[in-house]
Scaffold this motif. Structure first.
Motif, PDB file in Angstrom:
ATOM      1  N   LEU A   1      92.082 -33.134 -11.675  1.00  0.00           N
ATOM      2  CA  LEU A   1      92.164 -32.316 -10.467  1.00  0.00           C
ATOM      3  C   LEU A   1      90.933 -31.428 -10.288  1.00  0.00           C
ATOM      4  N   ASP A   2      90.403 -30.884 -11.371  1.00  0.00           N
ATOM      5  CA  ASP A   2      89.202 -30.058 -11.252  1.00  0.00           C
ATOM      6  C   ASP A   2      88.054 -30.857 -10.644  1.00  0.00           C
ATOM      7  N   GLU A   3      87.919 -32.110 -11.074  1.00  0.00           N
ATOM      8  CA  GLU A   3      86.878 -32.976 -10.521  1.00  0.00           C
ATOM      9  C   GLU A   3      87.145 -33.260  -9.047  1.00  0.00           C
ATOM     10  N   ALA A   4      88.400 -33.513  -8.722  1.00  0.00           N
ATOM     11  CA  ALA A   4      88.769 -33.786  -7.327  1.00  0.00           C
ATOM     12  C   ALA A   4      88.470 -32.590  -6.431  1.00  0.00           C
ATOM     13  N   LEU A   5      88.820 -31.399  -6.903  1.00  0.00           N
ATOM     14  CA  LEU A   5      88.594 -30.194  -6.109  1.00  0.00           C
ATOM     15  C   LEU A   5      87.108 -29.917  -5.928  1.00  0.00           C
ATOM     16  N   ARG A   6      86.336 -30.234  -6.946  1.00  0.00           N
ATOM     17  CA  ARG A   6      84.903 -29.962  -6.888  1.00  0.00           C
ATOM     18  C   ARG A   6      84.177 -30.917  -5.953  1.00  0.00           C
ATOM     19  N   LEU A   7      84.587 -32.183  -5.947  1.00  0.00           N
ATOM     20  CA  LEU A   7      83.850 -33.209  -5.213  1.00  0.00           C
ATOM     21  C   LEU A   7      84.402 -33.485  -3.817  1.00  0.00           C
ATOM     22  N   GLY A   8      85.706 -33.408  -3.667  1.00  0.00           N
ATOM     23  CA  GLY A   8      86.336 -33.967  -2.479  1.00  0.00           C
ATOM     24  C   GLY A   8      86.228 -33.120  -1.216  1.00  0.00           C
ATOM     25  N   ASP A   9      85.889 -33.770  -0.113  1.00  0.00           N
ATOM     26  CA  ASP A   9      86.069 -33.151   1.196  1.00  0.00           C
ATOM     27  C   ASP A   9      87.553 -33.171   1.548  1.00  0.00           C
TER      28      ASP A   9
END
Length: 397
Positions: free
Chosen positions: A225-233
């Protein structure tokens, strides 16, 4: 942004009679029931979503949620049991074998978790391989491959072999190879999950930096989730083949749609995941009059005894009602000058909350939020922060 990929009513059932099994799913059978009673595996259930041109669209979920199954439908590495996949106006399911081959070569590139490099080929040959398949002449493809290697920070490694590189370097080669084909869509399936945490963070930084320049459409699969929050529009969260929530990172964090999503986000450090823009409020106390008297008249109509002074050049500073009242007794018609303003530095709407907490706590007034052009966009108060960050503590308790 315009729509580039559309998925409509997509089902995927694995087994001997998927067409019959899909009717059981539509009748209400769960993933476990379908396996126990019909010996079929539910991959995807009634997926509907759109992906915009130029965005990083993250698909996330735990192992077995269907995320990798979904991404492989976009280039038809997997065919659906039922449903439509439309890419740039083209129904992918109607492509002939030859058309699908060209579609895969020119429209989409893929970056794999385990790099997928050819061990017997040099780094340069690996990066240029997709262009070779496209039929590009050798000199042209090698020149382009060198440019992309330099872009991802691997200039000088052209003649190395994959086994001579670290994991992070190998993944950079994989990224350069995908970008080298100049495909509009980049599919990244757990592309960074095999990397050490520090290297993974560096690759995330590089992807963000590249995206700012290239504006590709990136579909990124992760279970983190941390990766998703950092990368995702935007982020789509899957569970047992179903889409349980789709939204911007701040929407996922602040308004989880189900208990499953809530469990995902409860341990996230919101101060590091949210930006000022996601929690700021509209600037209520805006002063625009050019004279002391005019500014005072505006101030008296506001709910607070301060205001953000804004001119045609943008935000100028904070002015207090007490200061205006004192000055207006002798020179109300004079121009409101810098000497009458309180010093209060503005913050960017893109700033991470964690970085502005000290400033928010040290000032008597909400911080003005000002964009790159100097325009006042909002205000950030202690109460905004307490409301958003305090929610994390309540959930943890």
């Amino acid at each position: 942004m315009s729509e580039l990929i559309s998925v409509r009513n997509l089902y995927k059932i694995f087994g001997k009679s998927p067409e019959k099994a899909v009717e059981l799913v539509k009748a209400g059978q769960s993933k476990d029931e379908l396996m126990n009673q019909a010996n079929h595996s539910l991959g995807l259930k009634d997926i509907n979503l759109t992906i915009d041109r130029g965005e990083i669209f993250v698909i996330m979920g735990l192992s077995g949620s269907g995320k990798s199954t979904l991404i492989r439908h976009f280039n038809r590495l997997i065919d659906p049991t039922e449903g439509e996949i439309i890419v740039d106006g083209v129904d992918v399911m109607k492509l002939s074998k030859k058309e699908l081959e060209q579609f895969r070569r020119h429209k989409m590139s893929m970056v794999f978790q385990r790099f997928g490099l050819l061990p017997h080929r040099t780094v340069l040959d690996n990066v240029s391989y997709g262009l070779k398949v496209q039929g590009i002449k050798k000199d042209e493809r090698l020149q382009k491959a060198r440019q992309w290697l330099e872009t991802v920070g691997l200039k000088g490694y052209e003649q190395q072999f994959p086994s001579q590189l670290s994991g992070g370097q190998q993944q950079r080669v994989g990224l350069a190879r995908a970008l080298c084909t100049d495909a509009e869509i980049l599919l990244m399936d757990e592309a960074f999950s095999a990397l050490d945490p520090l290297i993974r963070s560096e690759m995330q930084d590089q992807l963000i930096e590249l995206q700012e320049k290239l504006k590709k459409t990136i579909v990124f699969i992760t279970h983190d989730l941390d990766e998703a929050l950092r990368l995702g529009d935007r982020i789509a969260i899957l569970k047992d083949g179903e889409l349980v929530q789709l939204g911007k990172p701040e929407e996922i964090l602040l308004n989880p749609a189900t208990e499953y999503v809530e469990a995902f986000v409860k341990d996230v450090n919101r101060a590091r995941a949210l930006t000022v823009e996601t929690v700021m409020q509209p600037p209520v106390c805006r002063i625009s009059a050019s004279t002391i008297g005019g500014a005072l008249e505006q101030m008296k109509k506001l709910p607070e005894r301060y205001g953000y002074y804004v001119t045609d050049e943008g935000y100028q500073g904070v002015v207090l009602q007490d200061t205006l009242e004192e000055a207006a007794q002798t020179n109300a018609s004079d121009t409101l000058g810098e000497d009458m303003m309180e010093e209060l530095d503005a913050v960017s709407p893109d700033a991470i909350l964690e970085s502005v907490i000290p400033d928010t706590l040290e000032t008597d007034y909400p911080l003005p939020v000002v964009d790159a052009e100097g325009e006042l966009q909002g205000e950030l108060s202690r109460s905004n922060l307490i409301e958003v960050l305090g929610e994390t503590s309540r959930q943890a308790a």
